[in-house]
Design an enzyme around this catalytic site. Structure first.
Site, PDB file in Angstrom:
ATOM      1  N   LYS A 193       0.851  -1.188   0.000  1.00 47.44           N
ATOM      2  CA  LYS A 193       0.000   0.000   0.000  1.00 47.44           C
ATOM      3  C   LYS A 193       0.884   1.235   0.000  1.00 47.44           C
ATOM      4  CE  LYS A 193      -4.342   1.083   2.393  1.00 47.44           C
ATOM      5  NZ  LYS A 193      -4.952   1.076   3.730  1.00 47.44           N
TER       6      LYS A 193
HETATM    7  O1  G3P Z   1      -7.915   2.087   4.974  1.00 46.95           O
HETATM    8  C1  G3P Z   1      -7.861   3.400   5.392  1.00 46.95           C
HETATM    9  C2  G3P Z   1      -9.198   4.041   5.627  1.00 46.95           C
HETATM   10  O2  G3P Z   1     -10.200   3.106   5.574  1.00 46.95           O
HETATM   11  C3  G3P Z   1      -9.239   4.929   6.829  1.00 46.95           C
HETATM   12  O3  G3P Z   1     -10.511   5.133   7.348  1.00 46.95           O
HETATM   13  O4  G3P Z   1     -12.076   5.940   9.101  1.00 46.95           O
HETATM   14  O5  G3P Z   1      -9.608   6.471   9.249  1.00 46.95           O
HETATM   15  O6  G3P Z   1     -11.024   7.572   7.563  1.00 46.95           O
HETATM   16  P1  G3P Z   1     -10.806   6.350   8.367  1.00 46.95           P
END
Ligand code: G3P
Length: 227
Positions: free
Chosen positions: A87
């Site tokens: 990633k």
């Molecule tokens: O995979 C990264 C992403 O899903 C992060 O999510 O909730 O931190 O914006 P969030």
């Protein structure tokens, strides 16, 4: 639309795997930090996840800043297990690193994507997966689902044969917070939604299912009592 779980927590992954419908895992530095893991234990932890999810793609993020370091990280991380996907956050260095890694057969998930041009650049560089974020748009009072739809339409307009090891690009709806995000991502044609366990649980449950089950159980008890 396939479901990935967005976590680095082994117990959460085990629980999601037990449901029988998990298609992959995405991790990031914040999710790893939440597990309390150390720098020296990072690769061992990611290897454990990859082994637990044998055959399913597991995204492992590099925090490198230069093309050379991203390529070196990508080579090392992808060697941890055959199902590791590297990633990288979208930026000029990551595009260049993706080109090199893709040409070596390494699958890249380009993350922190917030616009269609970023997604198109990622696909052209050789990203196998592209992760547009929904919830973080909502956090700043913009419509994350609208942005996701634009990314999907633009990327799915083209054939990506020859650009990455699998000749196809899948869009991972990321930063998914609610069942509504999941439904709308599927309606928009996202290939995958990566969802934290708490939101997956919300997707599974419905008050009418619980109510219906209570009714069926009560009826069955009457049948059993009558012999
Ligand atoms: O995979 C990264 C992403 O899903 C992060 O999510 O909730 O931190 O914006 P969030």
């Amino acid at each position: 639309m396939k479901f990935f779980i967005d976590t680095a927590d082994l117990d959460e992954i085990r629980e999601a795997l037990s449901w029988g419908c998990l298609a992959g895992v995405t991790t990031n530095p914040s999710l790893y930090a939440k597990t309390g893991g150390s720098l020296s234990g990072f690769e061992e932890h990611m290897t454990k996840i990859a082994r637990l999810c044998e055959g399913l793609p597991v995204s492992v993020e590099s925090c490198a800043k230069t093309v050379e370091d991203m390529v070196a990280d990508g080579r090392r991380l992808s060697a941890l297990a055959p199902n590791v996907v590297v990633k990288l956050p979208v930026c000029a260095e990551a595009l260049a690193a993706t080109r090199t890694l893709a040409s070596e057969g390494v699958r890249v998930n380009m993350t922190l994507v917030f616009s269609a041009p970023q997604a198109l650049l990622a696909a052209n560089a050789g990203a196998r997966y592209i992760s547009p974020f929904i919830g973080r748009f909502d956090d700043i009072s913009e419509d994350g689902l609208d942005q996701l739809g634009t990314v999907i339409a633009c990327v799915h307009n083209y054939d990506w044969a020859g650009r990455n090891p699998d000749d196809t690009v899948e869009i991972i709806a990321a930063s998914v917070r609610t069942p509504h995000h999941v439904t709308q991502a599927a309606l928009l044609g996202a290939d995958i939604a990566t969802v934290p366990l708490a939101a997956l649980r919300k997707c599974l449950r419905h008050p009418l299912t619980d109510q219906g089950l209570t009714g069926f159980d009560a009826a069955w008890e009457k049948v059993r009592a009558q012999g």
